[in-house]
Scaffold this active site. Sequence first.
Site, PDB file in Angstrom:
ATOM      1  N   TYR A   1     -45.502 -84.211   8.569  1.00  0.00           N
ATOM      2  CA  TYR A   1     -46.298 -84.263   9.868  1.00  0.00           C
ATOM      3  C   TYR A   1     -45.361 -84.319  11.054  1.00  0.00           C
ATOM      4  O   TYR A   1     -44.453 -84.766  11.131  1.00  0.00           O
ATOM      5  CB  TYR A   1     -47.679 -85.092   9.730  1.00  0.00           C
TER       6      TYR A   1
ATOM      7  N   ARG B   1     -37.525 -81.921  15.325  1.00  0.00           N
ATOM      8  CA  ARG B   1     -37.720 -82.968  14.099  1.00  0.00           C
ATOM      9  C   ARG B   1     -38.700 -82.532  13.328  1.00  0.00           C
ATOM     10  O   ARG B   1     -38.783 -82.419  12.036  1.00  0.00           O
ATOM     11  CB  ARG B   1     -38.386 -84.266  14.838  1.00  0.00           C
TER      12      ARG B   1
ATOM     13  N   ARG C   1     -52.102 -78.392 -11.984  1.00  0.00           N
ATOM     14  CA  ARG C   1     -51.397 -79.466 -11.182  1.00  0.00           C
ATOM     15  C   ARG C   1     -49.871 -79.620 -11.892  1.00  0.00           C
ATOM     16  O   ARG C   1     -49.958 -79.708 -13.403  1.00  0.00           O
ATOM     17  CB  ARG C   1     -52.044 -80.834 -11.101  1.00  0.00           C
TER      18      ARG C   1
ATOM     19  N   HIS D   1     -45.765 -81.735 -11.237  1.00  0.00           N
ATOM     20  CA  HIS D   1     -45.021 -82.189 -10.157  1.00  0.00           C
ATOM     21  C   HIS D   1     -43.811 -81.187  -9.769  1.00  0.00           C
ATOM     22  O   HIS D   1     -43.778 -81.306  -8.297  1.00  0.00           O
ATOM     23  CB  HIS D   1     -44.316 -83.347 -10.862  1.00  0.00           C
TER      24      HIS D   1
ATOM     25  N   LYS E   1     -40.254 -87.152   8.347  1.00  0.00           N
ATOM     26  CA  LYS E   1     -41.640 -87.647   8.699  1.00  0.00           C
ATOM     27  C   LYS E   1     -42.747 -87.358   7.562  1.00  0.00           C
ATOM     28  O   LYS E   1     -43.352 -86.043   7.791  1.00  0.00           O
ATOM     29  CB  LYS E   1     -42.046 -87.168  10.216  1.00  0.00           C
TER      30      LYS E   1
ATOM     31  N   GLU F   1     -37.333-100.870  11.204  1.00  0.00           N
ATOM     32  CA  GLU F   1     -38.007-100.251  12.300  1.00  0.00           C
ATOM     33  C   GLU F   1     -39.509-100.798  11.989  1.00  0.00           C
ATOM     34  O   GLU F   1     -39.700-101.968  11.347  1.00  0.00           O
ATOM     35  CB  GLU F   1     -38.297 -98.617  12.073  1.00  0.00           C
TER      36      GLU F   1
ATOM     37  N   LEU G   1     -37.086 -93.590  11.093  1.00  0.00           N
ATOM     38  CA  LEU G   1     -37.397 -92.217  11.325  1.00  0.00           C
ATOM     39  C   LEU G   1     -36.619 -92.054  12.987  1.00  0.00           C
ATOM     40  O   LEU G   1     -36.875 -92.803  13.542  1.00  0.00           O
ATOM     41  CB  LEU G   1     -38.996 -92.204  11.340  1.00  0.00           C
TER      42      LEU G   1
END
Length: 280
Positions: free
Chosen positions: A32, A51, A100, A102, A145, A177, A201
């Site tokens: 995101y 980024r 589904r 992995h 991110k 952070e 980040l």
Amino acid sequence: MSSVYLNGEIIPHSQAKISAFDRGFLFADGIYEVVPIYNGMPFLFTAHMQRLDRSLREVGIPQTLNHADWRAIIEQLNSTEPLENSVLYIQITRGSEFPRNHLPSANLAPTVMATLSPFTPPVGVADAVKVALLEDIRWLRCDIKSVSLLGNIMLKQQAQALGAVEPILHRAGRITEGASSNYFVVRDGALYTAPNDALILPGITREHVLKLAREHGIEVHEKAFSVAELYTANECFLCSSTREIMPVAYVDEHQIGNGQVGPITQMLIDLFRQSRPNCA
């Protein structure tokens, strides 16, 4: 928020739906980005887009939109309900597949979503806040991110329970952070922040603060510092895209400096606000 961009369409947010088998939903397999928009102008837009591109490359999700496409999407979203100041939220997952598994299949079509939400920029005198020192329990690729934020959420809940606005995290005594912020300390007139490595980040606001500091003669060090060095700092502040620069008065019950907004912190707050586009 009245409209959502979803896979090439601008639709009412009530109609925005994804598959139950989307890998973002099942595995947090996505990334995101968050871009503040002042007076209709995306702030540090190119850096945020770079980024975004990097995060996608690191996890192997194809980038299906370029920077010009994203500017057009911002304009389209804002035209449905104009906002003077807003926050663009972008989320891109690897896509959907059944059953589904992995290991993702090759050539999945990414799910791309974006929204605009109202944003009130910080104004007036900044209040110094309390943060909580907590062990950094997150994964070891914090430079991506990722939408996988369970560790961050748990840490924010712990900090809130301690009466703090944000955690300040450490790994074996090294400050990294926050759960959604970068940290700086001031010692003997010089500015220190953790280096850009896999443990933090690469904050866009962090980079902008460093640039402002260098341009105005503040000595800057991007190097690891310890909990002990944090406690003996003259000033401390955190920064993020939506909080800008927030002074820190206390780490738990330990007072930083004189417990007030320090002169270098105040200088950087003023410089930051001068650098952003004009806003109400």
